[in-house]
Design an enzyme around this catalytic site. Structure first.
Site, PDB file in Angstrom:
ATOM      1  CB  SER A 167      -7.961   0.836   5.918  1.00  0.00           C
ATOM      2  OG  SER A 167      -8.657   2.036   5.769  1.00  0.00           O
ATOM      3  CE  LYS A 217      -3.727   2.064   2.785  1.00  0.00           C
ATOM      4  NZ  LYS A 217      -4.552   1.907   4.008  1.00  0.00           N
ATOM      5  CB  SER A 241      -7.861   3.724   2.965  1.00  0.00           C
ATOM      6  OG  SER A 241      -7.016   3.126   3.930  1.00  0.00           O
TER       7      SER A 241
END
Ligand code: GLN
Length: 485
Positions: free
Chosen positions: A175, A76, A151
């Site tokens: 997330s 990420k 996210s």
């Protein structure tokens, strides 16, 4: 190439000689190219990954390969990897490169994991749909008109669509778990203090956790085991010994399971998710586990507590992005103050600006006690209530999300609707406990449904074993269902 659910299968084929890491990396690179429209990766390290693959292939031949040989992962865009771009999905970190590698990433590299690229996410990990990224939205591979969740949306889609074998995401309020549920994969949020945050761009430091996204519970356990444990660069990491999660995956005995009545008897939850959650609870009951509904009166306070405390922490953490030392600087600025103002206004997206303002407001002198102090107190109460729950029960089971993946654009105008997507995931972060999202079938439109298991603080070992057991139980039922219909 066959579809590998576990790293163990990959390693078996690597040993048998038919498969090589170079072949694997090439396979993922082809998939990334053909799935470019999903927008899961922000940057792909093709040559570097191929180089690393050749090195690992040689190590396998020499018998010196690490425990993660054959694992191709994506990171990420909030995880530092030295010399590689790092932007947290934001324009404000434009052309920034990580000056060092974070601990979790380094530990995976030390065991010969190969990093294939960095993945799209909501700006500064704020969001539940991956629509808040300066790199544009990510599409759910099960239906391209749907969001992947957020996210860590790019990280979940990358695993869902076979663009890498596993991903590392971050989970501040859901997330990792929420996008995992929306994409039909597995996501783990470890206990706060289990995995070092060194090298993770901070959103809300007392909530942030790094967690794996995988296709099997087994792989999540192995990755977690390797990332976890004391670190001189993060004093909030516990010195508690890290159990060998991956070799303790057997679940024996009967569990005491509680579920919060309102997480099921609630109009906001889609009927399919409610039914599929009840089915799991009944299945567990039929297997002899004790399954009990409980009340949790503080449930309604969870989201307000979460959003007051995380925005407060974010307003402080994000004050370092000012255009002075690195990243974007507004070309329009004429003096110091206008540089701060213009840089931050031009380069932060709407949601990030909203949260900085909200956080600054709750921390301001006149409102500090009314909001921030009060939310801290409620956090303590939720923790106590949760601890009391775990004195009686082994696990708390709930849906991961109230609905399956929603349509892109559907909730962008209404932040409160968007925040509701986290209603079941934030508790684990408010209290610090571990939780895992595993797949639990699909809805009538073929969109993945997840189920969440939360465990006592530092109860990862049992949680992972039970998640693996439940995955097998769900599979067995699915096979029986298909033979009878
Ligand atoms: N969706 C939640 C938020 O926007 C959770 C984000 C996260 O876990 N990073 O705050």
């Amino acid at each position: 190439m066959k579809e590998y659910l576990t790293l163990a299968e990959i390693q078996e084929d690597l040993r048998e000689g038919g498969l090589t890491c170079v072949k694997l990396v090439n396979h993922y690179l082809e998939n990334i190219t053909s799935a470019a429209h999903l927008n899961a990766f922000v940057e792909v390290y093709a040559d570097e990954a191929l180089g690393a693959a050749a090195t690992v292939d040689q190590k396998i031949k020499d018998g010196t390969a690490g425990r993660l040989a054959g694992l191709v992962i994506g990171l990420k865009d909030v995880l530092s990897y030295k010399g590689h771009g790092l932007q947290a999905g934001s324009k404000i970190l434009q052309s920034y490169e990580a000056p060092y590698t974070g601990t979790a990433v380094q530990r995976l590299l030390d065991e010969d994991a190969i990093v294939i690229g960095r993945q799209n996410c909501d700006e500064f990990a704020m969001g539940s749909s991956n629509e808040n990224s300066s790199f544009g939205p990510v599409l759910n591979a099960a239906n391209n008109s749907k969001v992947p969740g957020g996210s860590s949306g790019g990280s979940a889609v990358a695993v869902q669509a076979g663009l890498c074998h596993a991903s590392l995401g971050s989970d501040t309020g859901g997330s990792v778990r929420q996008p995992a549920a929306f994409c039909g994969v597995i996501g783990v949020k470890p206990s706060y203090g289990r995995v070092s945050r060194y090298g993770l761009i901070a959103y809300a430091s007392s909530f942030d956790c790094i967690g794996p996204i995988t296709k099997s519970v087994e792989d999540a356990a192995l990755i977690l085991e390797i990332m976890s444990g004391q670190d001189n660069f993060d004093s909030t990491v516990s010195s508690k010994e890290v159990p060998a999660y991956s070799s303790k995956m057997e679940w024996n005995g009967k569990a005491k399971i509680g579920y919060i009545r309102e997480t099921i008897d609630n109009e906001a939850i889609s009927s399919e998710i409610r039914q599929q959650t009840l089915d799991v609870l009944n299945r567990l009951r039929a297997e002899g586990h004790e399954v009990t509904p409980v009340e949790m009166p503080l449930l309604d306070s969870l989201l307000p507590t979460y959003y007051i405390l995380t925005t407060a922490e974010a307003s402080s953490n994000l004050s370092r992005f000012d255009g002075v030392r690195y990243g974007y600087r507004s070309p329009e600025s004429v003096d110091l103050e206008s540089m701060y103002k213009k840089t931050r206004t031009e380069a932060f997206g709407e949601e990030v600006r909203r949260r900085i303002l909200l956080g600054t407001f709750v921390l301001s002198a006149n409102y500090y006690d009314a909001y921030y102090t009060k939310a801290q107190r409620v956090r303590r109460l939720v923790r106590e209530e949760t601890n009391r729950f775990f004195e009686q029960f082994d696990f708390l089971i709930s849906p991961v999300t109230p609905t399956t993946a929603f349509t892109i654009g559907e909730k962008t105008e209404d932040p409160l609707q968007m925040y509701l997507a986290d209603i079941f995931t934030v508790q684990a972060n408010v209290v610090g406990n571990p939780a895992i999202a595993i797949p639990n079938g699909k809805d009538d439109h073929g969109m993945p449904v997840g189920i969440q298991i939360m465990a006592p603080y530092f109860g990862e070992e049992k949680m992972l074993a039970f998640a693996s057991y439940l995955t097998e139980l769900n599979k067995k039922v699915a096979v029986e269902y298909n033979t009878n219909h």
